[in-house]
Design a protein around this motif. Structure first.
Motif, mmCIF file in Angstrom:
data_model
loop_
_atom_site.group_PDB
_atom_site.id
_atom_site.type_symbol
_atom_site.label_atom_id
_atom_site.label_comp_id
_atom_site.label_asym_id
_atom_site.label_seq_id
_atom_site.Cartn_x
_atom_site.Cartn_y
_atom_site.Cartn_z
ATOM 1 N N PHE A 1 0.809 -1.238 0.000
ATOM 2 C CA PHE A 1 0.000 0.000 0.000
ATOM 3 C C PHE A 1 0.831 1.272 0.000
ATOM 4 C CE2 PHE A 1 -2.086 -3.267 2.672
ATOM 5 C CZ PHE A 1 -3.117 -3.586 1.821
ATOM 6 N N GLY A 2 2.134 1.116 0.253
ATOM 7 C CA GLY A 2 2.993 2.295 0.304
ATOM 8 C C GLY A 2 3.282 2.713 1.732
ATOM 9 N N CYS A 3 4.244 3.608 1.847
ATOM 10 C CA CYS A 3 4.692 4.061 3.171
ATOM 11 C C CYS A 3 3.725 5.107 3.720
ATOM 12 C CB CYS A 3 6.096 4.620 3.008
ATOM 13 S SG CYS A 3 6.734 5.417 4.439
ATOM 14 N N GLY A 4 3.420 6.104 2.909
ATOM 15 C CA GLY A 4 2.544 7.186 3.376
ATOM 16 C C GLY A 4 1.160 7.071 2.770
ATOM 17 N N SER A 5 0.194 7.744 3.396
ATOM 18 C CA SER A 5 -1.195 7.638 2.922
ATOM 19 C C SER A 5 -1.489 8.635 1.802
ATOM 20 C CB SER A 5 -2.157 7.876 4.085
ATOM 21 O OG SER A 5 -2.060 9.220 4.517
ATOM 22 N N SER A 6 -0.665 9.660 1.691
ATOM 23 C CA SER A 6 -0.741 10.662 0.623
ATOM 24 C C SER A 6 -1.772 11.745 0.834
ATOM 25 C CB SER A 6 -0.941 10.031 -0.765
ATOM 26 O OG SER A 6 -2.321 9.886 -1.050
ATOM 27 N N GLY A 7 -2.500 11.725 1.955
ATOM 28 C CA GLY A 7 -3.445 12.825 2.125
ATOM 29 C C GLY A 7 -4.391 12.645 3.301
ATOM 30 N N SER A 8 -5.284 13.599 3.407
ATOM 31 C CA SER A 8 -6.333 13.537 4.429
ATOM 32 C C SER A 8 -7.231 12.330 4.159
ATOM 33 C CB SER A 8 -7.165 14.826 4.338
ATOM 34 O OG SER A 8 -8.472 14.593 4.824
ATOM 35 N N PRO A 9 -7.805 11.747 5.197
ATOM 36 C CA PRO A 9 -8.703 10.604 4.967
ATOM 37 C C PRO A 9 -9.934 10.969 4.136
ATOM 38 C CG PRO A 9 -8.677 11.247 7.285
ATOM 39 C CD PRO A 9 -7.593 12.021 6.621
ATOM 40 N N VAL A 10 -10.257 12.266 4.060
ATOM 41 C CA VAL A 10 -11.430 12.620 3.245
ATOM 42 C C VAL A 10 -11.011 12.979 1.809
ATOM 43 C CG1 VAL A 10 -12.862 13.337 5.197
ATOM 44 C CG2 VAL A 10 -11.464 15.033 4.020
ATOM 45 N N LEU A 11 -9.702 12.877 1.502
ATOM 46 C CA LEU A 11 -9.258 13.064 0.110
ATOM 47 C C LEU A 11 -8.718 11.716 -0.396
ATOM 48 C CD1 LEU A 11 -7.775 16.648 0.468
ATOM 49 C CD2 LEU A 11 -9.883 15.991 -0.688
ATOM 50 N N THR A 12 -7.381 11.556 -0.440
ATOM 51 C CA THR A 12 -6.864 10.287 -0.968
ATOM 52 C C THR A 12 -6.165 9.462 0.103
ATOM 53 O OG1 THR A 12 -4.808 11.418 -1.532
ATOM 54 C CG2 THR A 12 -6.492 11.253 -3.281
ATOM 55 N N GLY A 13 -6.398 9.783 1.393
ATOM 56 C CA GLY A 13 -5.627 9.142 2.467
ATOM 57 C C GLY A 13 -6.263 7.911 3.082
ATOM 58 N N PHE A 14 -7.443 7.518 2.648
ATOM 59 C CA PHE A 14 -8.108 6.365 3.284
ATOM 60 C C PHE A 14 -8.022 5.162 2.346
ATOM 61 C CE2 PHE A 14 -11.628 3.759 4.817
ATOM 62 C CZ PHE A 14 -11.440 3.833 6.195
ATOM 63 N N HIS A 15 -7.178 4.191 2.709
ATOM 64 C CA HIS A 15 -6.883 3.077 1.802
ATOM 65 C C HIS A 15 -7.527 1.780 2.316
ATOM 66 C CE1 HIS A 15 -3.004 5.210 0.218
ATOM 67 N NE2 HIS A 15 -3.827 6.086 0.745
ATOM 68 N N TYR A 16 -7.333 0.736 1.523
ATOM 69 C CA TYR A 16 -7.843 -0.592 1.909
ATOM 70 C C TYR A 16 -7.351 -0.966 3.321
ATOM 71 C CZ TYR A 16 -8.693 -5.590 1.837
ATOM 72 O OH TYR A 16 -9.120 -6.848 2.167
ATOM 73 N N ALA A 17 -6.076 -0.651 3.619
ATOM 74 C CA ALA A 17 -5.506 -1.025 4.926
ATOM 75 C C ALA A 17 -6.223 -0.308 6.075
ATOM 76 C CB ALA A 17 -4.012 -0.676 4.952
ATOM 77 N N HIS A 18 -6.672 0.930 5.832
ATOM 78 C CA HIS A 18 -7.402 1.672 6.870
ATOM 79 C C HIS A 18 -8.750 0.997 7.129
ATOM 80 C CE1 HIS A 18 -4.488 4.612 5.357
ATOM 81 N NE2 HIS A 18 -4.562 5.175 6.544
ATOM 82 N N GLN A 19 -9.398 0.586 6.047
ATOM 83 C CA GLN A 19 -10.701 -0.083 6.211
ATOM 84 C C GLN A 19 -10.528 -1.411 6.941
ATOM 85 O OE1 GLN A 19 -13.851 1.300 5.177
ATOM 86 N NE2 GLN A 19 -14.372 -0.266 6.677
ATOM 87 N N ALA A 20 -9.461 -2.143 6.569
ATOM 88 C CA ALA A 20 -9.232 -3.458 7.187
ATOM 89 C C ALA A 20 -8.981 -3.301 8.694
ATOM 90 C CB ALA A 20 -8.046 -4.141 6.508
ATOM 91 N N LEU A 21 -8.193 -2.289 9.057
ATOM 92 C CA LEU A 21 -7.932 -2.063 10.490
ATOM 93 C C LEU A 21 -9.216 -1.621 11.199
ATOM 94 C CD1 LEU A 21 -6.141 -1.752 13.003
ATOM 95 C CD2 LEU A 21 -5.409 0.488 12.159
ATOM 96 N N THR A 22 -9.975 -0.737 10.564
ATOM 97 C CA THR A 22 -11.233 -0.264 11.156
ATOM 98 C C THR A 22 -12.169 -1.456 11.421
ATOM 99 O OG1 THR A 22 -11.004 1.810 9.956
ATOM 100 C CG2 THR A 22 -13.199 1.306 10.773
ATOM 101 N N ASP A 23 -12.293 -2.349 10.448
ATOM 102 C CA ASP A 23 -13.191 -3.509 10.594
ATOM 103 C C ASP A 23 -12.736 -4.412 11.739
ATOM 104 O OD1 ASP A 23 -14.662 -2.555 8.503
ATOM 105 O OD2 ASP A 23 -13.774 -3.884 6.993
ATOM 106 N N GLU A 24 -11.418 -4.629 11.818
ATOM 107 C CA GLU A 24 -10.878 -5.479 12.887
ATOM 108 C C GLU A 24 -11.177 -4.858 14.259
ATOM 109 O OE1 GLU A 24 -9.059 -8.466 12.201
ATOM 110 O OE2 GLU A 24 -9.191 -8.804 14.365
ATOM 111 N N MET A 25 -11.007 -3.527 14.346
ATOM 112 C CA MET A 25 -11.231 -2.827 15.622
ATOM 113 C C MET A 25 -12.708 -2.883 16.032
ATOM 114 S SD MET A 25 -8.238 -1.415 16.435
ATOM 115 C CE MET A 25 -8.742 -0.270 17.666
ATOM 116 N N ARG A 26 -13.584 -2.698 15.060
ATOM 117 C CA ARG A 26 -15.030 -2.727 15.364
ATOM 118 C C ARG A 26 -15.428 -4.081 15.917
ATOM 119 N NH1 ARG A 26 -17.516 -0.880 9.833
ATOM 120 N NH2 ARG A 26 -19.205 -2.141 10.658
ATOM 121 N N ASP A 27 -14.908 -5.122 15.282
ATOM 122 C CA ASP A 27 -15.234 -6.471 15.716
ATOM 123 C C ASP A 27 -14.661 -6.736 17.120
ATOM 124 O OD1 ASP A 27 -16.253 -9.146 15.040
ATOM 125 O OD2 ASP A 27 -14.143 -9.701 15.298
#
Ligand SMILES: Cc1ncc(COP(=O)(O)O)c(C=O)c1O
Length: 383
Positions: free
Chosen positions: A69-95
């Protein structure tokens, strides 16, 4: 006065008061051992409670995440900073936390600013436990509403303040960072319920080390997720990484996603780190032996420290402060420990109250029983 002379004077005063801070250059970190200037020390000053910072599974996930996915996220989460890895971590945390939704942030410090700046309305009132972390105090000082502090864990004082305030938010830590103790959860939640106050919980030091699957200090005490308005913790302690999160109801997280300036106007967490933290959460949930080992070390430390008549605080967690009081004495002890191969930093004001200097022993699943015996033997000889 010109700024540079003001800086010089403030630094000189700090040096005179023995409060000058410096970073120790760690050449090698191996969990229970640190190497500095070519010498190895037993480490009793970290927050890597479960030993995940160096777990091969977690470090491999960090490398894999960087390649995918790369080293940096490249931006704010409401622009280009929210990647597959962010969603995967969010899902794991919710569970894991059994909470509706989770918001990821780059640091715990900014997560606490986000909470205290975004949740209260102008007519609300923040009520902080007096020993709350600097990030919460600074956030309260600049919050859009009034705030006050109550004596550490004094629920009568808290009840009185709540009786005087409509629209209050109670702010506390789950495991206090410099004392290692926890709130009386039933009194705290009962008071919040009775006065319809919101509860904002910083569980930076409870996450991972406490509760079933390491969900945290609140879960350990049987508090339901719905009893907490906003749960915050960081990834820099028991999960061995960096970054932070806020968890809560769908409505609360949606609101923070819309109006939280620390979220919207800040570069999102590194996707590689998110990938590593997802693995760290999975290891934390699965490997109960890490918490069992830590609990053994806490019990051993407290038993030996009691035999040696060391002044302990009433903590059942990995944070086991030995109270010294005098700042200079704490510094001398820390230096003497260092000479004997033990890295145990003195914690001084303003991090702790005046006359509250201490040696903040932190234990980890990585320690061995002989490390703790050695620490107590040296402390006993110096005391
Ligand atoms: C209780 C508590 N809250 C918040 C923070 C800040 O978190 P971070 O280090 O991720 O900025 C810390 C310390 O690191 C802490 O001990």
């Amino acid at each position: 006065m010109h700024a540079s002379s003001r800086f010089r004077q403030a630094i000189a005063e700090r040096q005179q008061a023995q409060l000058y801070r410096q970073s120790a250059l760690i050449e090698q970190y191996q969990g229970r051992l640190l190497q500095l200037a070519g010498r190895s020390y037993l480490n009793f000053s970290g927050n890597d409670y479960l030993g995940l910072a160096q777990s091969t599974e977690v470090t491999a996930a960090l490398a894999d995440g960087a390649l995918r996915f790369g080293c940096g996220s490249s931006g704010s989460p409401v622009l280009t900073g929210f990647h597959y890895a962010h969603q995967a971590l969010t899902d794991e945390m919710r569970d894991w936390l059994q909470m509706d939704d989770v918001l990821l942030l780059s640091s715990g410090f900014s997560a606490n600013q986000l909470l205290l700046h975004t949740l209260p309305a102008a007519q609300d009132h923040l009520l902080l436990d007096k020993l709350c972390h600097a990030s919460l105090i600074d956030a309260a000082l600049t919050a859009p509403c009034s705030y006050s502090r109550f004596v550490h864990q004094d629920y009568v004082a808290l009840g009185n303040k709540l009786s005087d305030q409509a629209n209050a938010w109670v702010v506390t830590e789950g495991v206090f960072s410099m004392d290692g103790d926890s709130p009386d959860w039933s009194r705290l939640t009962e008071l919040c319920h009775q006065h319809q106050a919101g509860l904002i919980l910083d569980d930076a030091h409870g996450l991972g080390q406490c509760g079933e699957q390491g969900r945290g200090s609140w879960a350990d005490a049987g508090v339901a997720p719905q009893q907490i308005s906003a749960l915050m913790a960081n990834f820099g302690k028991a999960l061995g990484g960096q970054g932070a999160f806020v968890a809560g109801s769908q409505l609360l997280i949606d609101y923070l996603r819309q109006f939280g300036r620390h979220y919207v106007y800040s570069t999102a967490m590194s996707p590689a780190m998110c990938w590593a933290m997802r693995t760290a959460v999975q290891v934390c949930r699965r490997e109960q032996w890490r918490r069992d080992k830590l609990a053994e070390h806490i019990a051993l430390f407290r038993a030996l420290a009691r035999q040696a008549d060391l002044p302990l605080l009433p903590s059942a967690t990995a944070i086991q402060p030995v109270l010294v009081g005098d700042t200079n004495k704490a510094l001398v002890l820390s230096e003497q420990l260092k000479q004997q191969g033990i890295w145990l930093a003195a914690i001084r004001p303003p991090t702790v109250p005046r006359h509250g200097a201490r040696l903040r022993v932190t234990l980890s699943a990585q320690h061995e029983a002989k490390d703790i015996q050695q620490l107590i033997n040296v402390l006993r000889s110096l005391w």
